[in-house]
Design an enzyme around this catalytic site. Structure first.
Site, mmCIF file in Angstrom:
data_model
loop_
_atom_site.group_PDB
_atom_site.id
_atom_site.type_symbol
_atom_site.label_atom_id
_atom_site.label_comp_id
_atom_site.label_asym_id
_atom_site.label_seq_id
_atom_site.Cartn_x
_atom_site.Cartn_y
_atom_site.Cartn_z
ATOM 1 N N CYS A 151 -30.407 15.959 48.851
ATOM 2 C CA CYS A 151 -28.898 16.254 48.478
ATOM 3 C C CYS A 151 -28.740 17.204 47.173
ATOM 4 O O CYS A 151 -28.141 17.918 47.383
ATOM 5 C CB CYS A 151 -28.175 14.701 48.096
ATOM 6 S SG CYS A 151 -28.192 13.989 49.621
ATOM 7 N N ARG A 186 -39.390 20.785 37.355
ATOM 8 C CA ARG A 186 -40.474 20.699 38.482
ATOM 9 C C ARG A 186 -40.579 19.321 39.008
ATOM 10 O O ARG A 186 -41.786 18.964 39.442
ATOM 11 C CB ARG A 186 -41.614 21.479 38.038
ATOM 12 C CG ARG A 186 -42.381 21.916 39.535
ATOM 13 C CD ARG A 186 -43.384 22.924 39.602
ATOM 14 N NE ARG A 186 -44.300 22.718 38.602
ATOM 15 C CZ ARG A 186 -44.642 23.420 37.278
ATOM 16 N NH1 ARG A 186 -43.777 24.584 37.160
ATOM 17 N NH2 ARG A 186 -45.487 23.255 36.576
ATOM 18 N N SER A 187 -39.421 18.324 38.958
ATOM 19 C CA SER A 187 -39.713 16.924 39.369
ATOM 20 C C SER A 187 -39.634 16.953 40.839
ATOM 21 O O SER A 187 -39.427 18.022 41.633
ATOM 22 C CB SER A 187 -38.561 16.202 39.080
ATOM 23 O OG SER A 187 -37.379 16.698 39.712
ATOM 24 N N ASP A 209 -42.109 23.906 33.917
ATOM 25 C CA ASP A 209 -41.903 22.656 33.337
ATOM 26 C C ASP A 209 -42.795 22.620 32.032
ATOM 27 O O ASP A 209 -43.127 23.615 31.791
ATOM 28 C CB ASP A 209 -42.399 21.291 34.170
ATOM 29 C CG ASP A 209 -43.533 21.507 34.443
ATOM 30 O OD1 ASP A 209 -44.508 22.187 34.173
ATOM 31 O OD2 ASP A 209 -43.921 20.563 35.415
#
Length: 335
Positions: A151, A186-187, A209
């Site tokens: 989402c 950059r999860s 990151d």
């Protein structure tokens, strides 16, 4: 005559609510063609107050917009059985789980047992695999059932479409060709999927990151069918920001701020963190600034739920048949 210097009056601040309303009208049109309201079931086993707020917000938005919502509060150890029961229940059209639950690999396991026919968050293996492989449909060749995307990354894409960063003159799938984007985060939940989606749509993406910078791209002239990742040793924001016409930041810490002095003049800036990653001075450099995206994310969730119902309308497989098996990668979802 165009002004030679940017000022805050030249920056257009776009609120998420404006974009969400347009998306919501599309959702309402699709909803009007169904026989009854789809049921989204939320599962909460966490004491995390943020998870509770998100659950309440989901329920409120669903009910206000013609969807049914039911929150099921389940003990941690009963979550697996509860999800399997919801998979098999034909009255349940979508499932959302409010993580973290165990804050471990067990949460990843729970993501994989949610039926792909009900996984509105697009977190199951099949959807993630499709996203990274740039496979956009669940029925390649027929291309009638779009794969489900996570989402928050999808909300950012919908915002970029609204802002006309996507060039509709170009073929579908290549509409970010020519754009350079920096994504700060950059999860595995948002940042890396977002970088992959943008690169698959043709952008050159710098993913930043604390460990460094990676470049996501489809090669010169978009010759590759999906993105590849290249390490950029020694690179920092000083290398990325001055060449980026779009900057998207989602660092979940109040101390981090995007260095405004490095921004390219006229950049499009989007903040998806719950914290303010951009200082007010961003409006002196940016042409467009979107300070938050939460309301778009929740509408995208409803859009995903609607799409699941539409995808299942002419499918004979039962929800149990559609459960993605952990550890398999034969089936491919989409970007």
């Amino acid at each position: 005559m165009a002004s030679t210097g940017a000022s805050s009056t030249n920056c257009k601040v776009i609120l998420a609510n404006t974009i969400a309303k347009k998306l919501l009208s599309e959702v309402q049109e699709g909803l009007s063609k169904l026989q009854g309201p789809p049921l989204l079931v939320g599962f909460l086993a966490s004491s995390d107050p943020a998870a509770r707020v998100y659950a309440d917000w989901t329920g409120k938005t669903c009910r206000e917009n013609g969807f049914a919502f039911e929150l099921r509060e389940v003990p941690k150890d009963a979550m697996e059985d509860a999800l399997l029961a919801a998979n098999a229940d034909p009255s349940v059209h979508g499932i959302i789980v409010y993580y973290p639950i165990f804050s471990s690999r067990q949460d990843q396991y729970l993501q994989q047992i949610v039926s792909i026919s009900k996984d509105v968050e697009g977190l199951s293996h099949r959807y993630i695999f499709n996203m990274y492989q740039n496979i956009r449909f669940l029925d390649p060749g027929t291309d009638t059932k779009k794969s489900i995307l996570p989402c928050t990354p999808l909300a950012v894409i919908k915002i970029l479409e609204h802002l006309h960063v996507y060039n509709t003159i170009l073929p579908y799938g290549n509409r970010l060709f020519g754009h350079t984007v920096t994504v700060i985060n950059r999860s595995e939940v948002v940042g890396r999927p977002l970088a992959a989606l943008l690169a698959n749509d043709g952008a050159c993406v710098y993913s930043v990151d604390v460990e460094g910078v990676q470049q996501f791209h489809r090669g010169q002239g978009l010759k590759k069918s999906r993105h590849e990742v290249e390490e950029k040793p020694g690179w920092t924001l000083e290398n990325c920001l001055p060449v980026s016409d779009v900057v998207i930041s989602g660092v979940p810490g109040e101390k981090f701020k995007v260095p405004v002095e490095l921004l390219r003049e006229g950049a499009v800036c989007i903040n998806f963190s719950s914290e303010k990653n951009f200082t007010p001075e961003v409006k002196e450099k940016a042409s467009i600034y979107v300070p938050a995206i939460g309301k778009v994310t929740i509408v995208v969730l409803l859009r995903n739920l609607l799409r699941m119902v539409q995808n299942r309308a002419d499918t004979d497989a039962t929800p149990a048949d559609a459960i993605d098996k952990p550890g398999t990668i034969e089936e491919k979802p989409s970007a």
